[in-house]
Design a protein around this motif. Structure first.
Motif, PDB file in Angstrom:
ATOM      1  N   VAL A   1      26.083   0.417  41.781  1.00 11.93           N
ATOM      2  CA  VAL A   1      25.056   1.236  41.129  1.00 11.93           C
ATOM      3  C   VAL A   1      25.406   2.701  41.334  1.00 11.93           C
ATOM      4  O   VAL A   1      25.835   3.089  42.432  1.00 11.93           O
TER       5      VAL A   1
ATOM      6  N   ARG B   1      32.029  -3.165  41.044  1.00 12.18           N
ATOM      7  CA  ARG B   1      30.624  -3.359  40.676  1.00 12.18           C
ATOM      8  C   ARG B   1      29.702  -2.639  41.673  1.00 12.18           C
ATOM      9  O   ARG B   1      29.961  -2.642  42.878  1.00 12.18           O
TER      10      ARG B   1
ATOM     11  N   HIS C   1      29.987  -1.809  36.024  1.00 14.68           N
ATOM     12  CA  HIS C   1      30.606  -3.125  35.777  1.00 14.68           C
ATOM     13  C   HIS C   1      32.129  -2.989  35.814  1.00 14.68           C
ATOM     14  O   HIS C   1      32.680  -1.912  35.538  1.00 14.68           O
TER      15      HIS C   1
ATOM     16  N   HIS D   1      23.315  -4.859  41.439  1.00 10.36           N
ATOM     17  CA  HIS D   1      22.789  -4.173  40.259  1.00 10.36           C
ATOM     18  C   HIS D   1      21.259  -4.163  40.277  1.00 10.36           C
ATOM     19  O   HIS D   1      20.619  -5.066  40.818  1.00 10.36           O
TER      20      HIS D   1
ATOM     21  N   ASP E   1      22.976   4.089  36.548  1.00 10.45           N
ATOM     22  CA  ASP E   1      23.726   3.128  35.724  1.00 10.45           C
ATOM     23  C   ASP E   1      24.214   2.005  36.626  1.00 10.45           C
ATOM     24  O   ASP E   1      24.607   2.243  37.770  1.00 10.45           O
ATOM     25  N   ASN E   2      24.192   0.800  36.103  1.00  6.95           N
ATOM     26  CA  ASN E   2      24.853  -0.321  36.775  1.00  6.95           C
ATOM     27  C   ASN E   2      26.334  -0.298  36.422  1.00  6.95           C
ATOM     28  O   ASN E   2      26.700  -0.287  35.245  1.00  6.95           O
TER      29      ASN E   2
END
Length: 544
Positions: free
Chosen positions: A505, A503, A393, A344, A390-391
């Motif tokens: 980016v 997870r 998750h 991230h 955006d990261n």
């Protein structure tokens, strides 16, 4: 125990006391006692001074001498205490001065280090600017001296391409076409490297293309007859970036080569990958863009190189391609999402990520060159678009599985996916067993179909299991699958559900298409970003 306030008060210079009261009262009493003894030895003086006789009895002298000794003992004790207090005050003063000296030496050391750091950074920036200016001057000179040579090479390649015979694969002069594309790409890079403002340079070129478009529309002229092609296909630009500039060997979802033929044969969404299993590509029909395709290729090349750098790290191996690309059209804008399984990006770097000289690559404690994402932002601004990231998750979800067996019986499973240390675990709803990374269910009968839906994706997916052992990645998110479903065993007697770690980016890019520009849907058509959603969780591409 001494409080911190008292300690600070003791260290203040104003509270130091260095005066000592001399025991003069004891000396005065000594003189009086000697005079008293003299009167005892000389009685005629008592008569002469007319003093009372009862004051000079021997017991009175003994009492006076004893009182003198007691008073002298207390007075000398007070003197010694004052002497010790002054000695301690001097010691504290010297300690205080020593601490101040140490602080001054520490501050001076930090100042020297800060000066060296600033000096090194200045030298780096000066060296960087000198190299950049030197490169610009060389590029400008090469471009100036190479105009005639470029025209000769371009004409030779065009002639060779038009007069070449088809090769074994039926492609006519593919190598000449690729060489011609490479020459034009190099020429456009030289153009960009010698401009003072890359975004303005690209914007001016797109304005010229728009003018040609309007003239062709008013005059009814075909775009192919214009000396300068004002529009290009962004899908082809993406494929050229992958094949020609990144060296990827593309194939379709089944591993068959020649995806270009498949791409031209249908107008539906096309799913591609590469022979190394690094890229997952989804192409949907979209309108053309105005401008030079090489500018978009430079943008995509930098984004993809950055994604490939982080996605190929050993600790980020996954069950699906680590780089996912999706391209489609929405509201007269070309939309592109690029996902990679890299770490991230810190929120503190959000405002710095596209600046010149900043890079998240920290090899040997130093930042990278910081040119790639800077070029990406400049080109995006030139196309009048926007870009953000955006990261991604993991998130909790509930999955509902409907198992249909060959004898017509049906079984329902309710699986709960929860997070532990940000990793997804799955367990049977209502079960006391702990959630695990992979859920297994033994099947007593042959399985025919599996229907799966979830709280996050209510649309039911129907999977055929009648053919024996098989596995599926989440078909609703082919580029970023959230689960893996397997029917394993020789007869398919075990059902395995695995939640996947997603997870990473994701960069989101939007550029106005040709129709959007002609209809005035440029920057005005883009909605301003909502700052309250900066920390929101991952959204699917369809929510973009």
């Amino acid at each position: 125990m001494t409080s911190s306030t008292d300690t600070k008060a003791e260290l203040k210079p104003d509270n130091f006391r260095f005066s000592i009261r001399y025991p003069w009262r004891t000396l005065l009493l000594v003189k009086l006692l000697l005079f008293y003894a003299l009167l005892l030895l000389q009685p005629e003086l008592i008569s002469l001074l007319k003093l009372p006789d009862f004051l000079f009895r021997p017991e009175y002298f003994s009492g006076a001498f004893l009182g003198f000794l007691i008073f002298a003992w207390f007075d000398l004790r007070s003197f010694m205490q004052q002497k010790n207090r002054v000695k301690n005050q001097f010691k504290k003063l010297w300690d205080n001065k020593r601490q101040l000296q140490q602080r001054a030496q520490t501050s001076a050391s930090h100042t020297d280090k800060l000066k060296m750091f600033i000096s090194d950074k200045l030298l780096e920036y000066i060296e960087y600017d000198e190299k950049y200016l030197h490169f610009r001057s060389i590029a400008a000179e090469v471009r100036h001296n190479g105009v005639i040579s470029f025209d000769k090479v371009q004409s030779a390649l065009q002639y060779a391409a038009s007069h070449s015979l088809p090769d074994d694969n039926g492609s006519t002069a593919l190598q000449y076409q690729e060489a011609l594309s490479g020459m034009r790409y190099l020429w456009d890079l030289l153009d960009l490297s010698t401009t003072d403002n890359m975004a303005m340079h690209i914007g001016a070129h797109i304005s010229r293309c728009e003018e040609l478009l309007f003239q062709a529309e008013l005059q009814g002229t075909a775009l192919e007859s214009l000396p300068l092609q004002p529009v290009f296909d962004p899908q082809q630009a993406l494929l050229d970036t992958l094949r020609l500039h990144l060296g990827a060997t593309l194939c379709d979802a089944d591993g068959k080569p020649e995806p270009a033929a498949l791409f031209q044969a249908t107008t539906d969404a096309v799913h591609l990958t590469d022979s190394d299993g690094l890229f997952s590509i989804e192409l949907q029909p979209c309108d053309r863009l105005a401008g030079n395709p090489n500018h978009l290729i430079l943008l995509l090349e930098n984004l993809l190189k950055n994604a490939r750098y982080y996605a190929t790290k050993k600790q980020y191996k996954s069950r699906f391609p680590p780089v996912s690309i999706r391209l489609w059209e929405a509201q007269q804008h070309l939309c592109l999402t690029l996902y990679n399984r890299g770490p991230h990006i810190a929120d503190d770097d959000r405002g710095q990520i596209f600046k010149l000289g900043f890079s998240t690559r920290r090899a040997r404690g130093h930042h990278g060159k910081g040119l790639g994402l800077y070029f990406v932002q400049q080109i995006t601004q030139g196309f009048d678009g926007d870009i953000a990231f955006d990261n991604v998750h993991n998130r909790s979800d509930d999955y509902y599985l409907r198992l249909e067996y060959r004898d017509g019986s049906v079984e329902h499973l309710h699986l709960q996916q929860r997070l532990q240390d940000e990793l997804p675990l799955v367990g049977l709803a209502g079960s006391e067993n702990e959630a695990v990374a992979q859920f297994e269910q033994r099947l007593s009968k042959p399985l025919v179909t599996v229907e799966i839906s979830s709280e996050g994706q209510p649309q039911v997916q129907r999977l055929d299991c009648s053919g024996g052992p098989v596995s599926w990645l989440d078909p609703q998110h082919p580029g970023l699958p959230r689960w893996l479903l397997q029917c394993s065993g020789r007869k398919g007697e075990t059902l395995i559900f695995t939640p996947l770690d997603i997870r990473g980016v994701q960069f989101n890019l939007r550029l106005p298409t040709v129709s959007g520009r002609l209809d005035g849907a440029g920057t005005a058509g883009l909605q301003a970003p909502d700052v309250h959603e900066l920390h929101s969780r991952f959204r699917g591409p369809d929510d973009f």
